[in-house]
Design a protein around this motif. Sequence first.
Motif, PDB file in Angstrom:
ATOM      1  N   PRO A  23      -7.974   1.084  11.180  1.00 21.91           N
ATOM      2  CA  PRO A  23      -7.327   1.178  12.494  1.00 21.91           C
ATOM      3  C   PRO A  23      -6.048   2.029  12.515  1.00 21.91           C
ATOM      4  O   PRO A  23      -5.577   2.419  13.573  1.00 21.91           O
ATOM      5  CB  PRO A  23      -6.991  -0.272  12.840  1.00 21.91           C
ATOM      6  N   TYR A  24      -5.504   2.331  11.331  1.00 16.89           N
ATOM      7  CA  TYR A  24      -4.231   3.049  11.264  1.00 16.89           C
ATOM      8  C   TYR A  24      -4.412   4.536  10.965  1.00 16.89           C
ATOM      9  O   TYR A  24      -3.438   5.260  10.838  1.00 16.89           O
ATOM     10  CB  TYR A  24      -3.320   2.384  10.215  1.00 16.89           C
ATOM     11  N   GLY A  25      -5.643   4.981  10.855  1.00 11.28           N
ATOM     12  CA  GLY A  25      -5.914   6.399  10.657  1.00 11.28           C
ATOM     13  C   GLY A  25      -6.412   6.700   9.263  1.00 11.28           C
ATOM     14  O   GLY A  25      -6.570   5.809   8.423  1.00 11.28           O
ATOM     15  N   PRO A  26      -6.661   7.990   8.986  1.00 14.58           N
ATOM     16  CA  PRO A  26      -7.197   8.396   7.686  1.00 14.58           C
ATOM     17  C   PRO A  26      -6.237   8.091   6.544  1.00 14.58           C
ATOM     18  O   PRO A  26      -5.019   8.169   6.685  1.00 14.58           O
ATOM     19  CB  PRO A  26      -7.386   9.906   7.822  1.00 14.58           C
ATOM     20  N   ALA A  38      -3.657 -10.119 -16.395  1.00 13.55           N
ATOM     21  CA  ALA A  38      -2.970 -10.885 -15.356  1.00 13.55           C
ATOM     22  C   ALA A  38      -3.907 -11.281 -14.220  1.00 13.55           C
ATOM     23  O   ALA A  38      -3.490 -11.989 -13.302  1.00 13.55           O
ATOM     24  CB  ALA A  38      -1.802 -10.076 -14.792  1.00 13.55           C
ATOM     25  N   ALA A  39      -5.156 -10.832 -14.271  1.00 17.28           N
ATOM     26  CA  ALA A  39      -6.143 -11.095 -13.221  1.00 17.28           C
ATOM     27  C   ALA A  39      -5.595 -10.669 -11.855  1.00 17.28           C
ATOM     28  O   ALA A  39      -5.602 -11.427 -10.892  1.00 17.28           O
ATOM     29  CB  ALA A  39      -6.576 -12.564 -13.218  1.00 17.28           C
ATOM     30  N   ARG A  40      -5.120  -9.418 -11.798  1.00 16.21           N
ATOM     31  CA  ARG A  40      -4.561  -8.865 -10.568  1.00 16.21           C
ATOM     32  C   ARG A  40      -4.985  -7.412 -10.421  1.00 16.21           C
ATOM     33  O   ARG A  40      -5.190  -6.719 -11.405  1.00 16.21           O
ATOM     34  CB  ARG A  40      -3.042  -8.940 -10.560  1.00 16.21           C
ATOM     35  N   VAL A  41      -5.069  -6.978  -9.172  1.00 18.63           N
ATOM     36  CA  VAL A  41      -5.288  -5.575  -8.860  1.00 18.63           C
ATOM     37  C   VAL A  41      -4.155  -5.143  -7.944  1.00 18.63           C
ATOM     38  O   VAL A  41      -3.853  -5.815  -6.959  1.00 18.63           O
ATOM     39  CB  VAL A  41      -6.652  -5.343  -8.164  1.00 18.63           C
ATOM     40  N   VAL A  42      -3.505  -4.046  -8.296  1.00 18.09           N
ATOM     41  CA  VAL A  42      -2.461  -3.488  -7.444  1.00 18.09           C
ATOM     42  C   VAL A  42      -3.069  -2.280  -6.745  1.00 18.09           C
ATOM     43  O   VAL A  42      -3.746  -1.464  -7.364  1.00 18.09           O
ATOM     44  CB  VAL A  42      -1.213  -3.090  -8.261  1.00 18.09           C
ATOM     45  N   CYS A  43      -2.849  -2.211  -5.451  1.00 15.56           N
ATOM     46  CA  CYS A  43      -3.429  -1.148  -4.635  1.00 15.56           C
ATOM     47  C   CYS A  43      -2.297  -0.389  -3.949  1.00 15.56           C
ATOM     48  O   CYS A  43      -1.455  -1.005  -3.288  1.00 15.56           O
ATOM     49  CB  CYS A  43      -4.361  -1.780  -3.606  1.00 15.56           C
ATOM     50  N   PHE A  44      -2.274   0.926  -4.121  1.00 22.77           N
ATOM     51  CA  PHE A  44      -1.289   1.786  -3.476  1.00 22.77           C
ATOM     52  C   PHE A  44      -1.998   2.602  -2.403  1.00 22.77           C
ATOM     53  O   PHE A  44      -3.006   3.247  -2.685  1.00 22.77           O
ATOM     54  CB  PHE A  44      -0.647   2.743  -4.487  1.00 22.77           C
ATOM     55  N   ILE A  45      -1.460   2.581  -1.184  1.00 21.34           N
ATOM     56  CA  ILE A  45      -2.099   3.247  -0.052  1.00 21.34           C
ATOM     57  C   ILE A  45      -1.075   4.108   0.674  1.00 21.34           C
ATOM     58  O   ILE A  45       0.010   3.635   1.016  1.00 21.34           O
ATOM     59  CB  ILE A  45      -2.660   2.230   0.957  1.00 21.34           C
ATOM     60  N   GLU A  46      -1.445   5.368   0.919  1.00 22.15           N
ATOM     61  CA  GLU A  46      -0.643   6.255   1.760  1.00 22.15           C
ATOM     62  C   GLU A  46      -1.564   6.821   2.836  1.00 22.15           C
ATOM     63  O   GLU A  46      -2.655   7.297   2.533  1.00 22.15           O
ATOM     64  CB  GLU A  46      -0.046   7.396   0.950  1.00 22.15           C
ATOM     65  N   LEU A  47      -1.115   6.757   4.067  1.00 23.52           N
ATOM     66  CA  LEU A  47      -1.894   7.277   5.185  1.00 23.52           C
ATOM     67  C   LEU A  47      -1.593   8.749   5.422  1.00 23.52           C
ATOM     68  O   LEU A  47      -0.535   9.251   5.035  1.00 23.52           O
ATOM     69  CB  LEU A  47      -1.574   6.482   6.457  1.00 23.52           C
ATOM     70  N   GLU A  48      -2.510   9.420   6.104  1.00 20.73           N
ATOM     71  CA  GLU A  48      -2.269  10.815   6.508  1.00 20.73           C
ATOM     72  C   GLU A  48      -1.072  10.899   7.444  1.00 20.73           C
ATOM     73  O   GLU A  48      -0.292  11.832   7.376  1.00 20.73           O
ATOM     74  CB  GLU A  48      -3.509  11.386   7.215  1.00 20.73           C
ATOM     75  N   SER A  49      -0.939   9.912   8.328  1.00 23.47           N
ATOM     76  CA  SER A  49       0.158   9.899   9.290  1.00 23.47           C
ATOM     77  C   SER A  49       1.294   9.006   8.791  1.00 23.47           C
ATOM     78  O   SER A  49       1.164   7.781   8.793  1.00 23.47           O
ATOM     79  CB  SER A  49      -0.332   9.374  10.648  1.00 23.47           C
ATOM     80  N   PRO A  50       2.411   9.600   8.374  1.00 28.27           N
ATOM     81  CA  PRO A  50       3.544   8.777   7.936  1.00 28.27           C
ATOM     82  C   PRO A  50       4.064   7.843   9.027  1.00 28.27           C
ATOM     83  O   PRO A  50       4.631   6.800   8.724  1.00 28.27           O
ATOM     84  CB  PRO A  50       4.610   9.804   7.551  1.00 28.27           C
ATOM     85  N   LYS A  51       3.833   8.205  10.283  1.00 24.78           N
ATOM     86  CA  LYS A  51       4.294   7.353  11.388  1.00 24.78           C
ATOM     87  C   LYS A  51       3.546   6.030  11.434  1.00 24.78           C
ATOM     88  O   LYS A  51       4.077   5.033  11.909  1.00 24.78           O
ATOM     89  CB  LYS A  51       4.134   8.082  12.724  1.00 24.78           C
ATOM     90  N   GLN A  53       2.383   4.464   8.712  1.00 21.87           N
ATOM     91  CA  GLN A  53       2.591   3.739   7.455  1.00 21.87           C
ATOM     92  C   GLN A  53       3.320   2.402   7.653  1.00 21.87           C
ATOM     93  O   GLN A  53       2.866   1.388   7.134  1.00 21.87           O
ATOM     94  CB  GLN A  53       3.333   4.641   6.468  1.00 21.87           C
ATOM     95  N   PRO A  54       4.427   2.342   8.417  1.00 21.62           N
ATOM     96  CA  PRO A  54       5.100   1.054   8.603  1.00 21.62           C
ATOM     97  C   PRO A  54       4.221   0.006   9.287  1.00 21.62           C
ATOM     98  O   PRO A  54       4.278  -1.181   8.932  1.00 21.62           O
ATOM     99  CB  PRO A  54       6.320   1.398   9.473  1.00 21.62           C
ATOM    100  N   ALA A  55       3.399   0.428  10.244  1.00 19.72           N
ATOM    101  CA  ALA A  55       2.512  -0.522  10.923  1.00 19.72           C
ATOM    102  C   ALA A  55       1.484  -1.080   9.947  1.00 19.72           C
ATOM    103  O   ALA A  55       1.184  -2.282   9.966  1.00 19.72           O
ATOM    104  CB  ALA A  55       1.818   0.158  12.108  1.00 19.72           C
ATOM    105  N   LEU A  56       0.936  -0.228   9.070  1.00 21.64           N
ATOM    106  CA  LEU A  56      -0.018  -0.686   8.068  1.00 21.64           C
ATOM    107  C   LEU A  56       0.648  -1.677   7.112  1.00 21.64           C
ATOM    108  O   LEU A  56       0.083  -2.721   6.795  1.00 21.64           O
ATOM    109  CB  LEU A  56      -0.570   0.508   7.277  1.00 21.64           C
ATOM    110  N   ILE A  57       1.848  -1.358   6.676  1.00 25.30           N
ATOM    111  CA  ILE A  57       2.575  -2.220   5.742  1.00 25.30           C
ATOM    112  C   ILE A  57       2.806  -3.594   6.354  1.00 25.30           C
ATOM    113  O   ILE A  57       2.582  -4.625   5.710  1.00 25.30           O
ATOM    114  CB  ILE A  57       3.898  -1.550   5.318  1.00 25.30           C
ATOM    115  N   ARG A  58       3.224  -3.620   7.614  1.00 21.67           N
ATOM    116  CA  ARG A  58       3.433  -4.914   8.297  1.00 21.67           C
ATOM    117  C   ARG A  58       2.124  -5.683   8.430  1.00 21.67           C
ATOM    118  O   ARG A  58       2.068  -6.881   8.176  1.00 21.67           O
ATOM    119  CB  ARG A  58       4.059  -4.701   9.672  1.00 21.67           C
ATOM    120  N   ALA A  59       1.070  -4.985   8.833  1.00 22.57           N
ATOM    121  CA  ALA A  59      -0.218  -5.652   9.064  1.00 22.57           C
ATOM    122  C   ALA A  59      -0.782  -6.246   7.776  1.00 22.57           C
ATOM    123  O   ALA A  59      -1.383  -7.325   7.800  1.00 22.57           O
ATOM    124  CB  ALA A  59      -1.217  -4.656   9.664  1.00 22.57           C
TER     125      ALA A  59
END
Length: 108
Positions: A23-26, A38-51, A53-59
């Motif tokens: 929903p936040y774009g490509p 540690a039985a953990r997966v860390v996931c790093f995500i960057e969107l095409e639209s920096p604008k 990014q904050p909405a994705l982080i909050r969601a």
Amino acid sequence: MQRLREAHDLHTLTRDVLGLCQPYGPVHSFRLVHNRGAARVVCFIELESPKQQPALIRALGAKVINGAACLDIPVGESFGEMSGGGARLASLPVRPLRREVAAPQVTN
């Protein structure tokens, strides 16, 4: 987020995380790091639209590391194993580093 914790392999986890991002774009950049001990997966995500990014982080309730959304997802000890429990990723052979040789200097 419970659905992410219940994933049994990287393919399923990738599909589910990317589905949450849709929903936040490509997505521009996507990295998964599995810490088996540690039985953990860390996931790093960057969107095409920096604008967006904050909405994705909050969601996602994610943290921010160097501008990327960072999810720390606990997974089961059997994460990544096939149903028989014997399938694991093969390690790559170690190759020696190629040394860069400086070109000979010409003196006049």
